[in-house]
Design a protein around this motif. Structure first.
Motif, PDB file in Angstrom:
ATOM      1  N   SER A 184     -33.868 -33.943  -7.549  1.00  0.00           N
ATOM      2  CA  SER A 184     -34.166 -33.096  -8.702  1.00  0.00           C
ATOM      3  C   SER A 184     -34.382 -31.788  -8.459  1.00  0.00           C
ATOM      4  O   SER A 184     -34.117 -30.938  -9.119  1.00  0.00           O
ATOM      5  CB  SER A 184     -35.506 -33.868  -9.468  1.00  0.00           C
ATOM      6  N   ASN A 194     -29.612 -30.957  -7.245  1.00  0.00           N
ATOM      7  CA  ASN A 194     -28.736 -32.104  -7.450  1.00  0.00           C
ATOM      8  C   ASN A 194     -27.266 -31.772  -6.880  1.00  0.00           C
ATOM      9  O   ASN A 194     -26.570 -32.702  -7.352  1.00  0.00           O
ATOM     10  CB  ASN A 194     -28.844 -32.170  -9.088  1.00  0.00           C
ATOM     11  N   LYS A 242     -35.825 -39.337  -5.312  1.00  0.00           N
ATOM     12  CA  LYS A 242     -35.591 -38.518  -6.549  1.00  0.00           C
ATOM     13  C   LYS A 242     -36.058 -37.384  -6.683  1.00  0.00           C
ATOM     14  O   LYS A 242     -35.607 -36.519  -7.312  1.00  0.00           O
ATOM     15  CB  LYS A 242     -36.562 -39.853  -7.392  1.00  0.00           C
ATOM     16  N   LYS A 274     -26.759 -41.159 -12.006  1.00  0.00           N
ATOM     17  CA  LYS A 274     -27.012 -39.917 -12.078  1.00  0.00           C
ATOM     18  C   LYS A 274     -25.852 -39.210 -12.526  1.00  0.00           C
ATOM     19  O   LYS A 274     -25.552 -38.307 -13.501  1.00  0.00           O
ATOM     20  CB  LYS A 274     -27.799 -38.996 -11.145  1.00  0.00           C
TER      21      LYS A 274
END
Length: 166
Positions: free
Chosen positions: A24, A27, A20, A74
């Motif tokens: 972040s 991306n 994650k 996502k």
């Protein structure tokens, strides 16, 4: 749950938090890039030292599956991955390709083939054509310029391009 299982689970959760965090920060990373980054991390090396071979194989399988699910979730909120937007882009590019001089496009693609020595890697940008996986022979039709994805059949990353039909 045994103490060992709890310990392995907490290490796995730390690995996934790393996924994650890495995503972040960048991306645009693919599932394969995220997997490579995480398996090179100190958390994974610690897990590798503590886990048995079978446990490590399970962790790697779970990690691949969970990274794929995470990226799908996502990307579901990203408009550029919307089926409607993708269909509109495909239609537009298809119309444009129909009205352009296909021989000019083919000459451009032949020039690219020479530069690539006939082989393309996933992650590279390619124009129109049919990309054939060198691993399994799966064919992917590319209608407009874009990034070559990994092979959906075998996760291969090397392709050849078939010539365009006139």
């Amino acid at each position: 749950m045994s103490e060992r299982s709890t310990e392995l689970l907490s290490l796995y959760q730390a690995l996934f938090e790393q996924v994650k965090s890495d995503f972040s920060e960048d991306n645009s990373m693919t599932a394969k890039e995220l997997y490579k980054t995480v398996t090179a991390s100190k958390e994974f090396l610690l897990l590798k030292e503590q886990a048995k071979e079978e446990e490590l194989a399970l962790v790697e399988d779970f990690l691949k599956r969970d990274i794929g699910s995470y990226l799908a979730e996502k990307n579901a909120t990203d408009l550029s991955h919307s089926p409607t937007v993708i269909a509109a882009e495909n239609t537009l590019w298809h119309w444009l390709s129909e009205i352009t001089d296909r021989s000019q496009i083919e000459w451009h693609e032949v020039t690219q083939d020479f530069k690539h020595h006939g082989y393309y890697q996933s992650g590279e940008i390619v124009g129109q054509g049919v990309m054939v996986c060198t691993g399994c022979g799966h064919e992917m039709r590319i209608e407009f310029p874009g990034v070559i994805p990994d092979c959906p059949e075998c996760d291969g990353d090397q392709f050849t391009r078939e010539a365009l039909a006139p």
